[in-house]
Structures are given as structure tokens and as C-alpha cells.
Design a protein around this motif. Structure first.
Motif, PDB file in Angstrom:
ATOM      1  N   HIS A  22      -9.063   7.438   2.559  1.00  0.00           N
ATOM      2  CA  HIS A  22      -9.556   6.091   2.875  1.00  0.00           C
ATOM      3  C   HIS A  22     -11.035   6.123   3.238  1.00  0.00           C
ATOM      4  CE1 HIS A  22      -9.494   1.937   4.169  1.00  0.00           C
ATOM      5  NE2 HIS A  22     -10.017   2.290   5.327  1.00  0.00           N
TER       6      HIS A  22
ATOM      7  N   THR B  55      -4.313  11.138   4.779  1.00  0.00           N
ATOM      8  CA  THR B  55      -4.661   9.925   4.032  1.00  0.00           C
ATOM      9  C   THR B  55      -5.924   9.272   4.590  1.00  0.00           C
ATOM     10  OG1 THR B  55      -3.088   8.714   5.418  1.00  0.00           O
ATOM     11  CG2 THR B  55      -2.307   9.434   3.267  1.00  0.00           C
ATOM     12  N   HIS B  56      -6.237   9.546   5.871  1.00  0.00           N
ATOM     13  CA  HIS B  56      -7.453   8.962   6.439  1.00  0.00           C
ATOM     14  C   HIS B  56      -8.698   9.480   5.723  1.00  0.00           C
ATOM     15  CE1 HIS B  56      -7.119  12.831   8.490  1.00  0.00           C
ATOM     16  NE2 HIS B  56      -8.411  12.745   8.790  1.00  0.00           N
TER      17      HIS B  56
ATOM     18  N   PRO C  79       0.855  -1.204   0.000  1.00  0.00           N
ATOM     19  CA  PRO C  79       0.000   0.000   0.000  1.00  0.00           C
ATOM     20  C   PRO C  79       0.884   1.244   0.000  1.00  0.00           C
ATOM     21  CG  PRO C  79      -0.627  -1.537   1.749  1.00  0.00           C
ATOM     22  CD  PRO C  79       0.681  -2.015   1.214  1.00  0.00           C
TER      23      PRO C  79
ATOM     24  N   SER D 274      -7.818   2.470  -2.053  1.00  0.00           N
ATOM     25  CA  SER D 274      -7.471   3.350  -0.942  1.00  0.00           C
ATOM     26  C   SER D 274      -5.951   3.450  -0.859  1.00  0.00           C
ATOM     27  CB  SER D 274      -8.038   2.751   0.353  1.00  0.00           C
ATOM     28  OG  SER D 274      -7.328   3.200   1.483  1.00  0.00           O
ATOM     29  N   PRO D 275      -5.414   4.468  -0.199  1.00  0.00           N
ATOM     30  CA  PRO D 275      -3.973   4.475   0.055  1.00  0.00           C
ATOM     31  C   PRO D 275      -3.513   3.238   0.817  1.00  0.00           C
ATOM     32  CG  PRO D 275      -4.899   6.621   0.538  1.00  0.00           C
ATOM     33  CD  PRO D 275      -6.053   5.708   0.302  1.00  0.00           C
ATOM     34  N   HIS D 276      -4.462   2.548   1.476  1.00  0.00           N
ATOM     35  CA  HIS D 276      -4.116   1.339   2.228  1.00  0.00           C
ATOM     36  C   HIS D 276      -4.268   0.070   1.402  1.00  0.00           C
ATOM     37  CE1 HIS D 276      -3.962   4.078   5.491  1.00  0.00           C
ATOM     38  NE2 HIS D 276      -5.255   4.127   5.749  1.00  0.00           N
ATOM     39  N   THR D 277      -4.583   0.197   0.109  1.00  0.00           N
ATOM     40  CA  THR D 277      -4.755  -0.971  -0.766  1.00  0.00           C
ATOM     41  C   THR D 277      -3.398  -1.462  -1.258  1.00  0.00           C
ATOM     42  OG1 THR D 277      -6.910  -0.153  -1.516  1.00  0.00           O
ATOM     43  CG2 THR D 277      -5.830  -1.834  -2.872  1.00  0.00           C
TER      44      THR D 277
ATOM     45  N   SER E 270       0.388   3.914   1.465  1.00  0.00           N
ATOM     46  CA  SER E 270       0.448   4.488   2.811  1.00  0.00           C
ATOM     47  C   SER E 270       1.641   3.930   3.585  1.00  0.00           C
ATOM     48  CB  SER E 270      -0.847   4.206   3.568  1.00  0.00           C
ATOM     49  OG  SER E 270      -1.100   2.809   3.649  1.00  0.00           O
ATOM     50  N   LYS E 271       1.931   2.652   3.399  1.00  0.00           N
ATOM     51  CA  LYS E 271       3.082   2.032   4.080  1.00  0.00           C
ATOM     52  C   LYS E 271       4.389   2.655   3.596  1.00  0.00           C
ATOM     53  CE  LYS E 271       5.502  -2.399   4.584  1.00  0.00           C
ATOM     54  NZ  LYS E 271       5.514  -3.832   4.186  1.00  0.00           N
TER      55      LYS E 271
ATOM     56  N   ASP F 176       4.674   6.299   4.834  1.00  0.00           N
ATOM     57  CA  ASP F 176       4.939   6.334   6.278  1.00  0.00           C
ATOM     58  C   ASP F 176       6.415   6.090   6.584  1.00  0.00           C
ATOM     59  OD1 ASP F 176       2.338   6.909   6.943  1.00  0.00           O
ATOM     60  OD2 ASP F 176       1.788   4.853   7.450  1.00  0.00           O
TER      61      ASP F 176
ATOM     62  N   SER G 289      -1.080  -0.163  -4.523  1.00  0.00           N
ATOM     63  CA  SER G 289      -1.356   1.221  -4.915  1.00  0.00           C
ATOM     64  C   SER G 289      -0.066   1.987  -5.184  1.00  0.00           C
ATOM     65  CB  SER G 289      -2.206   1.939  -3.861  1.00  0.00           C
ATOM     66  OG  SER G 289      -1.646   1.804  -2.565  1.00  0.00           O
TER      67      SER G 289
END
Length: 538
Positions: A374, A370-371, A184, A213-216, A186-187, A190, A219
Motif C-alpha cells: 500500500h 500488505t502495508h 479489497p 492497492s490491496p486496500h482498493t 486485504s479485507k 484478513d 482488487s
């Protein structure tokens, strides 16, 4: 020889090689999704696609597009993210090509991030440089590796060279780059940064056009895809096409006709396949047959293989693969005519109303963290348009005043997330479309009071509209998701990633083929080379 859309450059390459070429466009206006249309009188919109960066530099040069009228207006700065916050004035993040100034902007939120940003840019640049050669060649024929003749196997091994060179170029960094491609975003972000406005701004390129999502997982590749381009030698730069995106399609069309190609609009009905299973031409809407030894389709795989050809003429497993392509789209594009520039609380307009540097940017709204992205994605997965959608607002008339009457502007709103199918099977009717557009305008109003009062007219394109008008399956701007299971060897289907199809003489050359979506022309250029190689063997 036929091709379904002229926005891709294959016609010019085929004609240049001495193959008599006819181009057949579905709509009345040339260019597929790269068109300029006057929806509101006096206002010229890039109605679907709206920015340029990914077009391969070889195509600029080889087709002499500048000679044929293409003019690109680079943007610097290029990204502006205003914040909604309880301080006066609210802060904003402005990113440009001047690294020192960009670092100063980032330092408002984190000194640590400001120091890390140049290293992050260099890291991403290394990955882009390594993968770039993969865009300009077909994926290797893996079927030939296992069961072809000795000559076919040797050729397939040779075609693996770009992939091997990419691995060598990545070197010791390969594990880190592998993580970027599969994790993702986001990872990844971060690991580099701590400030949410910066992470959310960068994350928009990882989810734009994707139901993700940024958490997919995966991505990260979508972000990489959007920084692969360049303008004037500046990697990752994006610009406006003078005259709107249709001017690019017109330049490519002029390059083709200058070489002798013929272009016809509003013509295609289907692909003619004769009893021997060979593609033999195109059937027009009036029943006329245009005979040809080879046919290139720039339409989506779904239109090409599920609508233009009888499925009985295709292998069942191939049809099933095409039917299973993930085409979910989060995008609603809204084109707006306004009588003045928006004035943002975080960067108020000058007294004379003239454009400021941030007006030329991609302006990211609802991107404080980013929340928020999501949360917007999650709402859409349940069939509901986002209540606080991600908005990319662009004002191309700031750099290209001829797009609008004096003092007025055209505004492009690329918004997500909106599901293709609404909860409960509700239709995207006028009420639903206007309700969502009103939500988007309310959000803009919060950042730039007075925006709603400036609106003269608007054009709302939900996913079903994008499919109906431009042939984008499910409204997907890439002709299918850019997830790793739908790229390279698997685009559009395993064993058919090299532009050839199960129908001899029929080739896929649009965004549904390798290397994927965006106004890049690589699939058309590559497919033309493959078709020419086969044509010379006929």
C-alpha cells in the motif's frame, strides 16, 4: 481478412474454418507482448510477458500447439518470499503444490493460517470453477434483449446461460463470492489469515499489473483472474515457456500457417472503411490495400478505434467511452543478464552454485506485509516511483538453461509501482529510468548481497516504453484496468462486449475485449467464432 497480431489464435481458427486469412504484425518480431528477444548478446529474454498459465486448455488441444513446438516448464515450488529481519538466518515462505510442505512453511508464521490454507484454496477453486465457463463465450447481447427481434431476444437469452449456470454453481456461497469480487483483497485475506508474509504474498496476485492497492475495492477479482489458469491439470499453476514466451507465439503462428494462413510483419498502417461504413480491409505502410470482408484487431481498443480508424466514422459516445478507459499502469519491467545466481540471505546458494528449488519460483521481494504494498502504491499515486517497490523476480534459465550462456542467467523483474506520468510532468528520460532501476537493484541487494556485482546488462521498460514498443496503452499489460466497471458487459464499452464494433466487419479480439488481459487466447478464440457466424450470413 486481417488480424493485427498473431499471438492470439484467431487466425488459425478462421483459416481452419475455410476463410482465407492474412495476419499483419506491427513489429518485426511476432507475438505482441509475448516475444523472446536477445537484448544482451547471448541472453534470450521474455521481454514483456514472462509466465504462462492462463492460455485456455481448448486452444492447446484444438490448435495442436505441442505438435507445433510449444513446451511448457511447470514450476514446483512456485512462490518464494524471503524476509528482511533481524534474525539469523532470516525466515522465508516457500509455497508449492505439496500441501503438507506448504502448510509447514506457513506454520513458521501461524499455525492457524497453516490449518486454514487448504480451505482457502478450496474456496477459491470453487469460485474459479463456477466462473470458468464465462471465459469461453461472448457476454450476452443486452441490447438485443431490449429492442431486438423475437429471434434476437431468444438468442440473447440463450447467451445468458453461462452467467446463469455460474450463479447456480456458486449456490449458497454466492454472497461470499460476491464479496471476493467486489471487496479489497486485504479485507478478504484478513478474514482468512493473520500472518503478514502470507497475506502480502497472496495479495501480489491481486495488484500485479494494476494501479491498485490491496486496500482498493475490486482488487479481489484481479487475484481471481490470476488463479484461473492451469498447467498439466494443476489449477493456478504457472510455468515458463521453453525458449521464452516468443516460442508460444511461434507455435500459434505455425498452427495458423499449417492451416494455410499468411503472416506478414511490420505492415499495418490503418483499417480501411468504405463509404457504406463497412470495414473492407487493411492499409499497409506502403499504401497497399488488403481487401477483406472482415477484419479482426488484436491491438488495444485505443489503437484500434482512436488510431487505426478515423474517429469521424465512429459514434461520438463510443469514442468517448474508449477515451475514458482507465489504462493507468504501475509496471516497469526490467530484464537483467547476470553471471551467477542470486544468493539470498534467507536461503544461501549451495557451494557448487547450482540452482535450488526456490530459484525456479516467482520470488517476491518487499512483501513482508500488505502495508508495504500500500505504501508503494501511495507513492506512485503522487507521481513518484516507489522507494521500496514490489518486485516479482523470476529466473527462467534455471529450468531452461539454453536462454543464457553456461553459468549465466536471465532475470525478469516485474516491478511496481511506477506512474505513467511523473510528478510535475517530468519525463521518463534515461536519468529517471536508471534512477528507478538502481532503486530496484538496491532492494534486491538487501535480500541477496552480491546481486549488483553479478549484473552484465539490463533492459528497462517503464510504462511509456511498454506503450511505445508493444502498444500497451499507458503501459497497461491488460489493455485497460481489470476493475469490475471494465469487465464482462462493459469491456471495452457497454453494448460492445461481444467482440463486434460500431464498424460492421471489424472485430476486437485482444486483451481489451472480454475476458480481459493475460496470455489466454480466449478473446481471439471467441471473436473468431462470432466473426465466422457473421461471415456465413454475408
Amino acid at each position: 481478412m486481417g488480424s493485427v497480431m498473431p499471438c492470439s489464435p484467431q487466425a488459425a481458427y478462421l483459416q481452419q474454418a475455410g476463410v482465407h486469412t492474412a495476419v499483419l504484425e506491427k513489429r518485426h518480431v511476432l507475438g505482441g507482448a509475448a516475444v523472446t528477444e536477445e537484448i544482451v548478446p547471448g541472453f534470450k529474454f521474455s521481454r514483456a510477458s514472462y509466465l504462462l498459465s492462463l492460455l485456455r486448455p481448448q486452444i492447446y488441444t484444438e490448435l495442436e500447439l505441442q505438435k507445433h513446438g510449444l513446451r511448457v516448464l511447470p514450476r514446483d515450488p512456485y512462490s518464494f518470499t524471503p524476509l528482511l529481519e533481524d534474525r539469523s538466518p532470516p525466515r522465508s515462505l516457500l509455497l508449492g503444490h505439496n500441501m503438507a510442505q506448504t502448510q509447514q512453511q506457513i506454520a513458521q508464521f501461524s499455525q492457524k493460517d497453516a490449518q486454514a490454507y487448504p480451505e482457502y484454496e478450496a474456496f477459491m477453486g470453487g469460485l474459479v470453477s463456477a466462473l470458468n465457463p464465462l471465459l469461453d463465450a461472448p457476454p450476452a447481447d443486452t441490447a438485443a434483449l431490449g429492442q431486438g427481434s423475437l429471434l434476437q431476444r431468444l438468442r440473447a437469452l440463450r447467451d445468458l446461460r453461462p452467467l446463469l449456470w455460474a450463479g447456480l454453481a456458486l449456490g449458497r456461497q454466492l454472497p461470499h463470492y460476491y464479496e471476493v469480487l467486489t471487496a479489497p483483497i486485504s479485507k478478504i485475506l484478513d478474514q482468512w489469515f493473520e500472518s503478514e508474509p502470507l497475506k502480502a504474498t497472496l495479495a501480489t496476485d491481486a495488484v500485479i499489473g494494476a494501479m491498485a492497492s490491496p486496500h482498493t475495492p475490486g482488487s479481489g477479482y484481479v487475484l481471481l483472474h490470476h488463479v484461473m489458469g492451469e498447467l498439466d491439470g494443476q489449477r493456478g499453476a504457472w510455468g515458463y515457456v521453453a525458449g521464452g514466451m516468443g516460442a508460444l507465439s511461434q507455435a500459434i503462428a505455425r498452427a495458423a500457417t499449417a492451416r494455410g494462413a499468411h503472416i506478414f510483419a511490420e505492415k499495418v498502417q490503418g483499417v480501411r472503411v468504405w463509404g457504406d461504413g463497412q470495414a473492407q480491409g487493411i492499409v499497409l505502410r506502403d499504401g497497399t490495400e488488403v481487401r477483406s470482408k472482415i477484419v479482426l484487431s488484436n491491438a488495444s481498443p485505443q489503437i484500434t478505434f482512436l488510431e487505426l480508424i478515423s474517429q469521424e466514422q465512429l459514434p461520438k459516445d463510443f469514442v468517448q467511452r474508449i477515451q475514458q478507459i482507465d489504462t493507468r499502469s504501475p509496471v516497469t519491467k526490467i530484464n537483467v543478464a547476470v553471471d551467477r545466481l542470486p544468493s539470498f540471505l534467507a536461503a544461501p546458494n549451495a557451494h557448487d552454485g547450482q540452482p535450488l528449488p526456490h530459484h525456479q519460483c516467482s520470488i517476491h521481494l518487499n512483501c513482508e506485509g500488505t502495508h508495504l504494498l500500500h505504501q508503494a502504491f501511495t507513492e506512485a499515486t503522487h507521481g513518484h516511483p516507489s522507494s521500496r517497490p514490489m518486485i516479482e523476480l523470476c529466473i527462467p534459465s534455471v529450468l531452461d538453461p539454453e536462454l543464457a550462456p553456461q553459468g549465466c542467467h536471465v532475470v525478469s523483474l516485474f516491478t511496481q509501482y511506477t506512474p505513467s506520468v511523473l510528478a510535475g510532468g517530468q519525463p521518463w528520460d534515461e536519468q529517471a529510468r536508471n534512477a528507478y532501476a538502481d532503486t530496484v537493484f538496491d532492494c534486491i541487494e538487501a535480500y541477496a548481497p552480491g546481486f549488483k556485482a553479478s549484473v552484465i546488462g539490463r533492459d528497462i521498460l517503464t510504462p511509456p516504453d511498454l506503450e511505445r514498443i508493444f502498444g500497451l496503452p499507458g503501459g497497461n499489460i491488460f489493455h485497460g484496468g481489470m476493475s469490475l466497471d471494465q469487465l464482462y458487459f462493459a469491456r471495452p464499452a457497454p453494448a460492445y462486449s461481444g467482440y463486434r464494433s460500431p464498424i460492421p466487419g471489424l472485430y476486437l479480439c485482444g486483451s481489451g475485449a472480454h475476458p480481459g488481459g493475460g496470455v489466454m487466447g480466449a478473446a481471439g478464440r471467441n471473436a473468431a467464432q462470432v466473426a465466422l457466424k457473421d461471415f456465413r450470413c454475408l
